[in-house]
Structures are given as structure tokens and as C-alpha cells.
Design a protein around this motif. Structure first.
Motif, short mmCIF file in Angstrom:
data_model
loop_
_atom_site.label_atom_id
_atom_site.label_comp_id
_atom_site.label_asym_id
_atom_site.label_seq_id
_atom_site.Cartn_x
_atom_site.Cartn_y
_atom_site.Cartn_z
N ASN A 219 0.95 -1.26 -0.11
CA ASN A 219 0.03 -0.03 0.00
C ASN A 219 0.85 1.38 -0.02
O ASN A 219 0.43 2.38 0.27
N PHE A 220 2.00 1.00 -0.49
CA PHE A 220 2.92 2.18 -0.73
C PHE A 220 2.86 2.61 -2.06
O PHE A 220 3.23 1.81 -2.94
N ILE A 221 2.47 3.91 -2.44
CA ILE A 221 2.47 4.22 -3.64
C ILE A 221 3.80 4.79 -4.24
O ILE A 221 4.56 5.63 -3.51
N GLY A 258 6.59 13.50 7.18
CA GLY A 258 5.44 12.98 6.51
C GLY A 258 5.41 12.34 4.86
O GLY A 258 4.37 12.37 4.31
N LEU A 259 6.74 12.06 4.67
CA LEU A 259 6.78 11.57 3.25
C LEU A 259 7.14 10.08 2.91
O LEU A 259 7.40 9.85 2.07
N GLY A 260 6.84 9.17 4.22
CA GLY A 260 6.97 7.89 4.07
C GLY A 260 8.03 7.10 4.58
O GLY A 260 8.12 6.07 4.19
N LYS A 261 8.92 7.88 5.21
CA LYS A 261 10.14 7.18 5.56
C LYS A 261 9.69 6.14 6.55
O LYS A 261 10.08 4.84 6.66
N HIS A 263 6.92 4.57 7.03
CA HIS A 263 6.33 3.71 6.35
C HIS A 263 7.15 2.57 5.51
O HIS A 263 6.97 1.40 5.94
N ASP A 319 14.62 8.61 12.32
CA ASP A 319 14.84 10.02 12.86
C ASP A 319 16.12 10.18 13.57
O ASP A 319 15.88 10.67 14.44
N ILE A 416 2.29 14.06 3.19
CA ILE A 416 1.46 13.00 2.99
C ILE A 416 0.62 13.07 4.22
O ILE A 416 -0.84 12.53 4.12
N1 LIG Z 1 4.20 6.83 -0.93
C1 LIG Z 1 3.01 6.42 0.10
N2 LIG Z 1 1.89 5.76 -0.23
C2 LIG Z 1 1.25 5.60 0.59
N3 LIG Z 1 1.17 6.13 1.75
C3 LIG Z 1 2.07 6.76 2.26
C4 LIG Z 1 3.04 7.37 1.27
N4 LIG Z 1 4.05 7.87 1.79
C5 LIG Z 1 3.68 8.38 3.05
N5 LIG Z 1 2.57 7.66 3.13
C6 LIG Z 1 1.64 7.77 4.46
O1 LIG Z 1 1.89 9.33 5.09
C7 LIG Z 1 1.93 9.12 6.38
C8 LIG Z 1 3.16 9.72 6.76
O2 LIG Z 1 4.24 8.83 6.46
P1 LIG Z 1 5.61 8.58 7.32
O3 LIG Z 1 4.90 8.63 8.98
O4 LIG Z 1 6.22 7.44 7.02
O5 LIG Z 1 6.37 9.95 7.11
P2 LIG Z 1 7.77 10.19 7.72
O6 LIG Z 1 8.50 10.43 6.49
O7 LIG Z 1 8.38 9.09 8.60
O8 LIG Z 1 7.53 11.27 8.64
P3 LIG Z 1 8.28 11.96 9.92
O9 LIG Z 1 9.71 12.44 9.49
O10 LIG Z 1 7.50 13.24 10.27
O11 LIG Z 1 8.31 10.91 10.85
C9 LIG Z 1 1.54 7.86 6.70
O12 LIG Z 1 0.29 7.37 7.07
C10 LIG Z 1 2.17 6.99 5.60
O13 LIG Z 1 1.46 5.70 5.49
#
Ligand SMILES: Nc1ncnc2c1ncn2[C@@H]1O[C@H](COP(=O)(O)OP(=O)(O)OP(=O)(O)O)[C@@H](O)[C@H]1O
Length: 551
Positions: A219-221, A258-261, A263, A319, A416
């Protein structure tokens, strides 16, 4: 630690085997010694204890895990020396400490017994605990490592079925090399299925991780903003059950909030756990790592801390920027990193910025972080944002007007998490009022979109987009030049700063190198007035606004 060479003892094994192993090793040492520095030979090689030999392998006991890791890179040299000094080829197997040696001997004894009572059971490697196999009957990288490390500690793989050969680097510089199993394996409690039997899964409590189940690869786009990061994470996850792969180590993922790291880290953890539940994985926020270390300092139980972190198979650390300015923690992490790296355990690190911008991070850590692969994750494009929103609505079984989805995707671009938050707000209205349309969604999302716009769009960015649209340079826009081909776009840029960013005329003037606020004010008002009747201007501003949103 002194190794105790009481080989026969309870095991009732033939002491002659030990004597024979000793003599074979003694011959090999004569060839090994001149090739190594004296210190190295005396410190690491001389203490090795040969304790068994069979037609394929010479079994050596090493003092501790550290020596084990250190000596792995010399195994090829040992084997060459064995071949040169004796008239037959032997491979070397290393076992850690008395316990490792006893386990190896117990396995030899068991296999000898099995062979004499049950010819169907063939054992290829009596030195390793029983381990599950993958679907090709191929030894698993993760459990190979587990077996090696666990000869001196609670074994996570002891109750599993099957045997493997030792994984070792082919040269001192190689990172991950997996030797293929040398013999076909068959034993009563093995499985050829990629999922180990339930009874085989004995996860060391230290490494019982609870990954977020909703953070998966499926479910990661994937879009242009995260292709590399996704591929690199997938490669690492795959390498735990696809021994041919040797991804970069460490993997350093960096990008805004919030960019998916997180995830992706969880997706790796979920996938490895699903296919290889015995893998010793540690996933943690850097803050947790720091807190645990502080508790360790208080209790002075460094060994527990180090055993846990330095012996895992996969470290996922989120982080890492929180390690900045914490000197002792950085030192500890440096040694943890080195131990894992030497042990060919993968390390994935996330950070909100590139290591070079971690001002108070030690250089030796920066270089290590960059010694594998560093991938950035950028804000998603409009199309990727649309795909994320659509996928999310679908997973929630919600039917949302595509115009609303598109409105959210157009207006929230940096984070995101905020994108999902906006969708959730719209869904909440739908459920509470039983109805949703674009106008209602726009009204509800106004504050969040405004906030987003302020974060996304800077005066400089507006200048960029406007200059680009009217085919002038940004310098010309900022200049004092009064030609209408420059003043017109300049006034439009000022107008956007006022409308979109709510800037004061004073701030706008400053941004455009103007001292006279009145001129700025007049310019903005003139554009606003013309807009009501000038269709061409309306079209131009709509196009510019679209470009500002679709960055
Ligand atoms: N490519 C993607 N496809 C689907 N969902 C995504 C994608 N990238 C991020 N998300 C969703 O966006 C939300 C924020 O992502 P995540 O927590 O992984 O960000 P992060 O980069 O770790 O942020 P932070 O640095 O603030 O911890 C989550 O709910 C995640 O599932």
C-alpha cells in the motif's frame, strides 16, 4: 574467556578426532603465520581451538563473537593454507565459545546417531543449529546469521529444522556473501515451504517487534519522488530470503516530514518478519535508543545494551537527527554501527535531512552513513498525491467525488500525513452530515489549505513561477527596470504575494527590493481591479496559480 577443550566428556566423542583436527590445523598454521602480522596472528589466530574434523570440514572454536566476526575475513586464507599443507581440501567452520563448540559436537553426535539408525536423514553441517529452508531448499541468510551469533546466547533458531553452511565474506572488504548449501538437506522436521512451521518460530523476546501492520509495500504508492528509496528498501527486505541479492549497506533515507520514511521502515520489517520470523530485527525511534542508552548509563549494564544492539540482523532506526548534539550517544552508535556492519547486518537509517546538514554529528558517523546508499524522498507530484488519496479512499471503501480528491491533491503538496488528514476531514463531514460536495470540502479545508500554501509557496517561489510564465528572468523581476515587459509580471508577482500569502505591502516591497510601499500597494490594487473585467488577465492568473499548486 578460556576455551575448555574437554571434548569427549558427556558427549562421548572420539578424542582422536580432536587430535587429528589439531594436527591438521598445526600444519596449516605454518603457512598462515608468515602471511599475517605478528600481532594479528598472536591475538586472533593462535587462540583458535581445532576440535573436530570430518571429510569436508575443520571445526574451530573462537573465543567470542567479536573474534568470530573479525576472523570471518580470514577463512579463505585458512582454507587455502589447509589445502596447501595437507593433501585434501577442507572448509573451515567457526563456532563461538565453549557453548558453540558443545552445540556443534552435540549436533555431530546426533547426526552420527541419526545416520546409523535412519539413513534418510543426511546432515550437511553438524556445526549449525537446525534452521528452516526456503522454497529452493536454500539456506537462509537471516537464519545463517542468527545461527552464527547465537552459539553463545539464547538461540532463536534452535528448534527449527535443517542445516546451513556458514556465511562469510570472500574478502576483507566484501559486505555480504552467502555460500550456497553444499548438500541436499532432508530431515524429518524440515519444511521446504518459505513459511517456517509455527513450532519452528522461536523469536528472541529482545527482538519481538510490533510493526505497524498498515505500513506495507503493497500500500505504498511509488512515484518519481520515492522510486529509489522504495526500490532500495525492497531490495533489503528481499535479500533476507533471496540470498543472491546484495543491497547497499547502510541505506540512509532522508526527506521532509510525512513523506513515507517510517512507512518504508515498517514495510521492510513487516516483510522480513512475514517471511523470516526468526530474524532479529530492531526497529526504533532514535529517541527510544537515546532513552535506553541513558537508562543503561544509570544502571551501568552496558553488556545488555550492547548485546542487544550489536547482535541484531537488521537495524531500522528512525529519525536519526535526534542524535545530534549527544556526544556519548554518538560514540555508542558509532560502535553499534561498526559491529553490525562487520557482521553484515543491514542498517536502514532515516533522517529529516542529508547527513551533511547534521551540524553537530561527528564526521566519522557522517561518512559511515554515506558509505552505502543515501536516497532522498521528495514531496509527491500531483499525480502521486492523487494516487495516494484514491488508494486510501478505496482502502476505506469510501466513494469520494473525484473533484474533491483532485482539490485536496492540488492544494496540499508537502506532507502526505496532511494529505491524509484532509481526506479524513472530508470523510468526517460526509459521515456527520450524510453528504459532501466540493463546496463543503473547500470550506472545511480552507484553514489547512491556507496553512499549506504558506508553507509551500514563498515570495521567491512566486517570483520564479511568474518569471518563468512571462519568459523573463527572476533578476529582471527583482530589478528596478521600468520597462513594461518587466513591470507587468513584477506587479502580478506582488499581487500573488498579497493574495496567497497575506503579506503586508511593506513585506512585499522588501521581498522585491522596493522601498516605496505605496507603489507596491497601487500595483496590487490595479491588478485586483483589472481582474474583474480583463479576461486575458484572468486566464493568465489562473494558469500561474495552477503552476504554483502543481509544483
Ligand atoms: N508513498 C506513499 N504511499 C502511501 N502512503 C504514504 C506514502 N508516503 C507516506 N504515506 C503515508 O503518509 C503518512 C506519513 O508517512 P510517514 O510517517 O512514513 O512519514 P515520515 O517521513 O516518517 O515522517 P516523519 O519524518 O514526520 O516521521 C503515513 O500514514 C504513511 O502511510
Amino acid at each position: 574467556m578460556e576455551l575448555n577443550m574437554n571434548l569427549s566428556g558427556n558427549l562421548n566423542l572420539d578424542n582422536e578426532q580432536a587430535a587429528l583436527a589439531g594436527s591438521i590445523w598445526h600444519n596449516a598454521l605454518k603457512i598462515i603465520q608468515p602471511q599475517l602480522a605478528k600481532m594479528l596472528f598472536v591475538t586472533w589466530v593462535e587462540p583458535l581451538v581445532p576440535f573436530y574434523v570430518d571429510e569436508n570440514y575443520l571445526y574451530l572454536a573462537v573465543q567470542d563473537n567479536f573474534s568470530y566476526r573479525y576472523l570471518l575475513k580470514y577463512v579463505n586464507l585458512f582454507e587455502e593454507a589447509l589445502a596447501a599443507s595437507n593433501s585434501f581440501k577442507l572448509q573451515v567452520k567457526l563456532f563461538v565459545g565453549n557453548e558453540g563448540m558443545q552445540q556443534a559436537l552435540a549436533s555431530i553426535k546426533a547426526s552420527t546417531f541419526n545416520n546409523s539408525t535412519d539413513n534418510q536423514s543426511q546432515v550437511s553441517d553438524p556445526g549449525q543449529p537446525n534452521l528452516p529452508l526456503d522454497s529452493n531448499n536454500t539456506a537462509r541468510k537471516d537464519t545463517q546469521k542468527t545461527a552464527i551469533n547465537n552459539t553463545t546466547e539464547t538461540s532463536t533458531a534452535e528448534s527449527a529444522g535443517g542445516y546451513v553452511t556458514v556465511e562469510r565474506p570472500s574478502s576483507p572488504t566484501s559486505t555480504k556473501t552467502t555460500t550456497a548449501p553444499t548438500q541436499t538437506i532432508s530431515s524429518a522436521n524440515q519444511t521446504t515451504n518459505s513459511s517456517p512451521l509455527a513450532a519452528e518460530i522461536v523469536v528472541n523476546p529482545l527482538y519481538q517487534q510490533h510493526f505497524r501492520r498498515d505500513y506495507r509495500f503493497d500500500n505504498f504508492i511509488v512515484g518519481p519522488n520515492n522510486t529509489m528509496a522504495h526500490a532500495a528498501c525492497l531490495a533489503i527486505a528481499n535479500s533476507y530470503f533471496n540470498p543472491g541479492q546484495k543491497p547497499y549497506n547502510p541505506l540512509f533515507l532522508y526527506g521532509g516530514s510525512g513523506l513515507g520514511k517510517t512507512h518504508l521502515l515498517n514495510a521492510v520489517g513487516n516483510m522480513v518478519m512475514q517471511h523470516r520470523p526468526n530474524t532479529k530485527i530492531l526497529y526504533l525511534q532514535t529517541e527510544e535508543f537515546v532513552n535506553e542508552f541513558i537508562a543503561t548509563i544509570r544502571k551501568q549494564n552496558y553488556n545488555v545494551f550492547r548485546n542487544k544492539y550489536r547482535n541484531c540482523d537488521l537495524l531500522l532506526i528512525d529519525d536519526i537527527q535526534f542524535i545530534e548534539g549527544k556526544e556519548q550517544m554518538q560514540e555508542e552508535f558509532f560502535y553499534t554501527f561498526n559491529a553490525l556492519y562487520e557482521n553484515n547486518s543491514y542498517i536502514i537509517i532515516t533522517c529529516d535531512k542529508h547527513p551533511r546538514y547534521l551540524v553537530t554529528l561527528e564526521d566519522r558517523l557522517k561518512t559511515r552513513f554515506l558509505s552505502g546508499l543515501a536516497c532522498d524522498i521528495n514531496p509527491p507530484t500531483y499525480e502521486t498525491r492523487m494516487a495516494i488519496l484514491q488508494a486510501r479512499a478505496q482502502s476505506l471503501q469510501e466513494n469520494i467525488d473525484p473533484d474533491i480528491i483532485s482539490y485536496i491533491a492540488k492544494n496540499i503538496s508537502l506532507n502526505i500525513r496532511e494529505l491524509e488528514g484532509a481526506l479524513n476531514s472530508v470523510l468526517a463531514i460526509k459521515h456527520l452530515s450524510g453528504y459532501i460536495n466540493l463546496a463543503l470540502a473547500q470550506k472545511a479545508l480552507e484553514p489547512v489549505i491556507k496553512r499549506n500554501m504558506e508553507k509551500t509557496v514563498s515570495p521567491d517561489f512566486i517570483a520564479d513561477v511568474v518569471a518563468n510564465y512571462y519568459n523573463v528572468s527572476k533578476a529582471q523581476l527583482y530589478s528596478r527596470c521600468k520597462e513594461s515587459k518587466f513591470t507587468y509580471p513584477r506587479h502580478i508577482a506582488m499581487y500573488f504575494c498579497r493574495e496567497l500569502l497575506d503579506m503586508t505591502y511593506a513585506d512585499i516591497s522588501q521581498a522585491f527590493n522596493r522601498s516605496d510601499h505605496t507603489t507596491t500597494r497601487n500595483a496590487c490594487l490595479k491588478i485586483a481591479k483589472s481582474l474583474s473585467s480583463d479576461l486575458q488577465l484572468q486566464k493568465e492568473l489562473a494558469n500561474i496559480q495552477k503552476s504554483l499548486h502543481e509544483q
